[in-house]
Enzyme design. Structure first.
Site, PDB file in Angstrom:
ATOM      1  CB  SER A 141      22.377  28.896  38.381  1.00  0.00           C
ATOM      2  OG  SER A 141      21.838  27.604  39.051  1.00  0.00           O
ATOM      3  CE1 TYR A 154      16.891  30.110  36.661  1.00  0.00           C
ATOM      4  CE2 TYR A 154      18.493  27.948  36.586  1.00  0.00           C
ATOM      5  CZ  TYR A 154      18.590  29.474  37.125  1.00  0.00           C
ATOM      6  OH  TYR A 154      18.938  30.161  38.375  1.00  0.00           O
TER       7      TYR A 154
END
Length: 263
Positions: A141, A154
């Site tokens: 990401s 995350y």
């Protein structure tokens, strides 16, 4: 059909980028084993995107090593071998850094980071046994390198994901196995709409994206398919960022028509 005859395993494939990747792989001629913890949606996806000849669904909790090992074994039993592994399964929790509990931390790391590690390990072991190389793709990401305290766990897992990619690439290069990562920007998926946008606003996200829009799951799937193909045969250890230019922008995009520049 750049993936004709290839056998791929894709985790987190019941929806979003995982499902889009499975659809793209099928369009490129591959057979796919799709895995997810959500049995109902997984079976719905399998029925919608292919047939028993080219799609096989395996309910899997990737945080459990034995289930990941069983997934790879099931793929090989069904289709004979493994050529591509896509470690895509992941979750995000939107919460203040100070509100993260031990249970929260363990859950996110278990799925996002441990799941990718066990998937990489199990896939590499099978590919080495086959002796014909292969490709392992890890879904990272832009948050792997950007500070977003609202999704701290995350972001931490995606930073670790990049290290799994680079270290595994070196470990298995001599076996003809390429290990690469994909780090999407803000993609219009169910998870992003439900989690990330809840901690920001559309306008704030778009203001930090030079291309001026969210990406689509199909656009990320195209990058995944490219990396899995022979067109990417000299790429390993790298994480590619299809993010609409977001990582290279240090400031909020100026208002349309404004001549003002940031220092």
């Amino acid at each position: 059909m750049k993936l004709a005859g290839r056998i791929a395993v894709i985790t987190g494939a019941a929806r979003g980028i995982g499902r889009a990747s499975a659809e793209r792989f099928l369009a490129e001629g591959a057979k796919v084993v799709i895995a997810d913890i959500d049995k109902v949606r997984l079976e719905e996806t399998a029925a919608a995107i292919g047939s028993v000849d080219n799609v096989f669904a395996v309910v899997t909790d990737v945080s459990q090593k034995e289930q990941v090992d069983a997934l790879i074994a099931a793929a090989v039993k069904r289709f004979g071998r493994l050529d591509v592994m896509v470690n895509n399964a992941g979750i995000a929790m939107v919460q203040s850094f100070l509100d993260v509990t031990k249970a929260d931390y363990d859950k996110v790391l278990g799925i996002n980071l441990e799941g990718a590690f066990w998937g990489t390990q199990a896939a590499a072991r099978q590919m080495i046994a086959q002796g014909q190389g292969g490709v392992i793709i890890n879904m990272s990401s832009i948050n792997s390198g950007l500070a977003n305290p609202n999704v701290a766990t995350y972001a931490i897992t995606k930073g670790g994901m990049n290290q799994i990619t680079s270290t595994a690439a070196v470990a298995f290069a001599r076996n003809g196995i390429r290990v690469v990562g994909v780090g999407p920007g803000t993609i219009d998926t169910e998870m992003v709409r439900g989690d990330f946008v809840a901690s920001a606003t559309d306008r704030a996200i778009i203001a930090r994206t030079p291309l001026g829009r969210y990406g689509t799951a199909a656009e990320i799937a195209a990058v995944v398919a490219f990396l899995a193909s022979d067109d990417a045969s000299y790429i390993t250890g790298e994480t590619i960022y299809p993010d609409g230019g977001r990582r290279v922008l240090n400031y909020v995009m100026p208002e349309q028509g404004s001549a003002r520049s940031e220092p």
